[in-house]
Design a protein around this motif. Structure first.
Motif, PDB file in Angstrom:
ATOM      1  N   UNK A  44       2.508 -11.891 -10.914  1.00  0.00           N
ATOM      2  CA  UNK A  44       2.133 -10.579 -11.586  1.00  0.00           C
ATOM      3  C   UNK A  44       3.527  -9.643 -11.612  1.00  0.00           C
ATOM      4  N   UNK A  45       3.810  -9.317 -12.728  1.00  0.00           N
ATOM      5  CA  UNK A  45       4.828  -8.369 -12.766  1.00  0.00           C
ATOM      6  C   UNK A  45       4.456  -7.150 -12.425  1.00  0.00           C
ATOM      7  N   UNK A  46       5.219  -6.127 -11.729  1.00  0.00           N
ATOM      8  CA  UNK A  46       5.002  -4.979 -11.182  1.00  0.00           C
ATOM      9  C   UNK A  46       6.223  -4.010 -10.687  1.00  0.00           C
ATOM     10  N   UNK A  47       5.952  -2.766 -10.643  1.00  0.00           N
ATOM     11  CA  UNK A  47       7.062  -1.855 -10.376  1.00  0.00           C
ATOM     12  C   UNK A  47       6.587  -1.270  -9.248  1.00  0.00           C
ATOM     13  N   UNK A  48       7.290  -1.228  -8.115  1.00  0.00           N
ATOM     14  CA  UNK A  48       6.919  -0.494  -6.868  1.00  0.00           C
ATOM     15  C   UNK A  48       7.857  -0.633  -5.827  1.00  0.00           C
ATOM     16  N   UNK A  49       7.304  -0.012  -4.523  1.00  0.00           N
ATOM     17  CA  UNK A  49       8.222   0.153  -3.256  1.00  0.00           C
ATOM     18  C   UNK A  49       7.015  -0.126  -2.304  1.00  0.00           C
ATOM     19  N   UNK A  50       7.993  -0.307  -1.094  1.00  0.00           N
ATOM     20  CA  UNK A  50       7.304  -0.747   0.251  1.00  0.00           C
ATOM     21  C   UNK A  50       8.070  -0.315   1.303  1.00  0.00           C
ATOM     22  N   UNK A  51       7.688   0.704   2.346  1.00  0.00           N
ATOM     23  CA  UNK A  51       8.451   1.398   3.163  1.00  0.00           C
ATOM     24  C   UNK A  51       7.891   0.855   4.517  1.00  0.00           C
ATOM     25  N   UNK A  52       8.655   0.478   5.626  1.00  0.00           N
ATOM     26  CA  UNK A  52       8.503   0.223   7.102  1.00  0.00           C
ATOM     27  C   UNK A  52       9.527   1.289   7.719  1.00  0.00           C
ATOM     28  N   UNK A  53       8.540   2.241   8.471  1.00  0.00           N
ATOM     29  CA  UNK A  53       9.333   3.060   9.335  1.00  0.00           C
ATOM     30  C   UNK A  53       8.498   3.541  10.446  1.00  0.00           C
ATOM     31  N   UNK A  54       9.312   3.471  11.486  1.00  0.00           N
ATOM     32  CA  UNK A  54       8.707   4.454  12.658  1.00  0.00           C
ATOM     33  C   UNK A  54       7.081   3.741  13.044  1.00  0.00           C
ATOM     34  N   UNK A  72       9.154  10.853   7.773  1.00  0.00           N
ATOM     35  CA  UNK A  72       7.782  10.343   7.395  1.00  0.00           C
ATOM     36  C   UNK A  72       6.535  11.275   7.940  1.00  0.00           C
ATOM     37  N   UNK A  73       5.591  11.821   7.320  1.00  0.00           N
ATOM     38  CA  UNK A  73       4.867  12.650   7.551  1.00  0.00           C
ATOM     39  C   UNK A  73       3.273  12.023   7.452  1.00  0.00           C
ATOM     40  N   UNK A  74       2.553  12.104   8.398  1.00  0.00           N
ATOM     41  CA  UNK A  74       0.893  11.879   8.318  1.00  0.00           C
ATOM     42  C   UNK A  74       0.253  12.983   7.546  1.00  0.00           C
ATOM     43  N   UNK A  75      -0.330  12.757   6.705  1.00  0.00           N
ATOM     44  CA  UNK A  75      -1.338  13.613   5.865  1.00  0.00           C
ATOM     45  C   UNK A  75      -2.581  13.742   6.434  1.00  0.00           C
ATOM     46  N   UNK A  76      -3.584  14.694   6.160  1.00  0.00           N
ATOM     47  CA  UNK A  76      -4.769  14.610   6.723  1.00  0.00           C
ATOM     48  C   UNK A  76      -5.527  13.624   6.017  1.00  0.00           C
ATOM     49  N   UNK A  77      -5.182  12.777   4.791  1.00  0.00           N
ATOM     50  CA  UNK A  77      -5.742  11.900   4.248  1.00  0.00           C
ATOM     51  C   UNK A  77      -4.658  10.929   3.879  1.00  0.00           C
ATOM     52  N   UNK A  78      -3.668  10.323   4.398  1.00  0.00           N
ATOM     53  CA  UNK A  78      -2.719   9.336   3.872  1.00  0.00           C
ATOM     54  C   UNK A  78      -1.201   9.591   4.582  1.00  0.00           C
ATOM     55  N   UNK A  84       3.200  10.600   3.558  1.00  0.00           N
ATOM     56  CA  UNK A  84       4.130  11.059   2.822  1.00  0.00           C
ATOM     57  C   UNK A  84       5.339  10.921   3.435  1.00  0.00           C
ATOM     58  N   UNK A  85       6.357  10.305   2.563  1.00  0.00           N
ATOM     59  CA  UNK A  85       7.841   9.905   3.240  1.00  0.00           C
ATOM     60  C   UNK A  85       8.891  10.546   2.158  1.00  0.00           C
ATOM     61  N   UNK A  86       9.835  11.266   2.763  1.00  0.00           N
ATOM     62  CA  UNK A  86      11.148  11.164   2.018  1.00  0.00           C
ATOM     63  C   UNK A  86      12.293  10.713   2.604  1.00  0.00           C
ATOM     64  N   UNK A  87      12.691   9.380   2.098  1.00  0.00           N
ATOM     65  CA  UNK A  87      13.610   8.589   2.974  1.00  0.00           C
ATOM     66  C   UNK A  87      14.861   8.109   1.737  1.00  0.00           C
ATOM     67  N   UNK A  88      15.897   7.710   2.046  1.00  0.00           N
ATOM     68  CA  UNK A  88      16.716   7.271   1.392  1.00  0.00           C
ATOM     69  C   UNK A  88      16.689   7.844  -0.004  1.00  0.00           C
ATOM     70  N   UNK A  89      16.814   9.023  -0.151  1.00  0.00           N
ATOM     71  CA  UNK A  89      16.642   9.606  -1.501  1.00  0.00           C
ATOM     72  C   UNK A  89      15.383   9.702  -2.498  1.00  0.00           C
ATOM     73  N   UNK A  90      14.134   8.875  -1.787  1.00  0.00           N
ATOM     74  CA  UNK A  90      13.151   8.581  -2.267  1.00  0.00           C
ATOM     75  C   UNK A  90      12.340   9.152  -1.876  1.00  0.00           C
ATOM     76  N   UNK A  91      10.909   9.676  -2.466  1.00  0.00           N
ATOM     77  CA  UNK A  91       9.628   9.943  -2.045  1.00  0.00           C
ATOM     78  C   UNK A  91       8.669   8.999  -2.169  1.00  0.00           C
ATOM     79  N   UNK A  92       7.604   8.603  -1.220  1.00  0.00           N
ATOM     80  CA  UNK A  92       6.565   7.879  -1.178  1.00  0.00           C
ATOM     81  C   UNK A  92       5.356   8.653  -0.967  1.00  0.00           C
TER      82      UNK A  92
END
Length: 242
Positions: free
Chosen positions: A54-64, A160-166, A168-176
Motif C-alpha cells: 500500500x503506497x503511502x506518504x506519512x511519518x512516525x514519531x517515537x519520543x519520550x 512534544x505536547x499532550x493536547x486535550x484530545x491528542x 502535537x510535536x515540533x521536532x527536527x524541523x517538522x510538526x506532527x
C-alpha cells in the motif's frame, strides 16, 4: 622463589583475570529497543498481512514514551484517498525485541465513504522492531499484521505536547498533529517556520473529518499561532495543551 615457581604461581592468576575480562562477559553495548525506535521516521513502505503493498506518504514519531503517526495513502485520486493517524504511549519490551503501543486515538478517514470517519480509543499493538542503520522495520503482530518500513529523519529533538484530545510535536524541523474524537478529527504533518508565536505550517499531508464529511490537503501552507498553551489555526480552530 625460582623462576619456575613464580611462573606456576602467576599463570593461574592471569588465566582467571583473562576469564573475568572475556568478551562474553563484557557489557552489551548494542542499542536498546527504546534507542532503536526513538526519533522521527518517514514511511518508505507498508505491506499488509496478505502481502499487498500500500503506497503511502506519512511519518512516525517515537519520543519520550509517546508516539504519533499520520499518513495518507497514495492510491486513487488524492481527494478521495484514505488516511490514518494514531497517538498514545508506548513501552519497550526488551525480552521480545518489541514495543507495546497503546493508541489512545486510532483514526481512519475515508472521504469517499459514509461515514468518512472511523474512530477508536485505546487500541493496543505489539510491534517487533528491526533497526538497520537509518532503516527501521516495524512488524505489527496483533490486529493488522502489517509490515511498515521507514527511513530516519532525526533523533526527535524538540518538544512534544499532550493536547486535550491528542498530541502535537515540533521536532527536527517538522510538526506532527493528531487531534480529535469520534465527532471530529484533524491530523497532519510537514515542516514549519516559527516567528515568535506565529507559525507557518508547510503541510506535506493533512487529513480531517467531521459529521459533514472529510478532506485531504497537501503541499500548502496553513498559518497558525502557538503560545505554549494552545495551537490555533487561521480558520479559528484551537487545540489546547494539557
Amino acid at each position: 622463589m625460582n623462576r619456575y615457581k613464580l611462573r606456576k604461581t602467576l599463570l593461574p592468576a592471569l588465566a582467571l583475570l583473562g576469564s573475568a575480562c572475556s568478551p562474553a562477559d563484557a557489557p552489551d553495548e548494542s542499542p536498546s529497543i527504546a534507542e532503536q525506535v526513538e526519533g522521527l521516521w518517514l514511511y518508505t513502505g507498508l505491506t499488509t498481512s496478505d502481502g499487498t503493498d500500500l503506497p503511502l506518504t506519512g511519518i512516525f514519531l517515537f519520543k519520550d514514551g509517546m508516539f504519533l503517526q499520520q499518513a495518507v495513502f497514495n492510491d486513487g485520486p488524492f481527494e478521495e484517498a484514505g488516511s490514518m493517524a494514531h497517538a498514545g504511549p508506548y513501552r519497550p519490551e526488551p525480552a521480545t525485541g518489541s514495543v507495546h503501543l497503546i493508541a489512545e486515538q486510532t483514526i481512519s478517514i475515508a472521504p469517499a465513504n459514509s461515514p468518512a470517519l472511523s474512530f477508536r480509543r485505546d487500541t493496543e499493538h505489539d510491534v517487533t522492531v528491526d533497526r538497520d542503520g537509518d532503516a527501521l522495520t516495524l512488524v505489527f503482530s496483533m490486529g493488522t499484521g502489517t509490515v511498515q518500513e521507514f527511513s530516519h529523519v532525526g533523533p526527535g529533538h524538540g518538544e512534544l505536547y499532550k493536547l486535550a484530545n491528542g498530541a502535537l510535536a515540533f521536532v527536527d524541523g517538522h510538526f506532527v498533529l493528531v487531534e480529535g474524537d469520534e465527532d471530529s478529527v484533524t491530523t497532519g504533518y510537514g515542516t514549519f517556520e516559527q516567528r515568535g508565536e506565529a507559525l507557518s505550517l508547510n503541510v506535506i499531508r493533512w487529513s480531517e473529518a467531521d459529521g459533514a464529511g472529510a478532506g485531504n490537503i497537501k503541499d500548502t501552507v496553513i498559518e497558525a499561532t502557538f503560545d505554549g498553551e494552545a495551537l490555533q489555526l487561521e480558520d479559528g480552530r484551537r487545540f489546547p495543551v494539557l
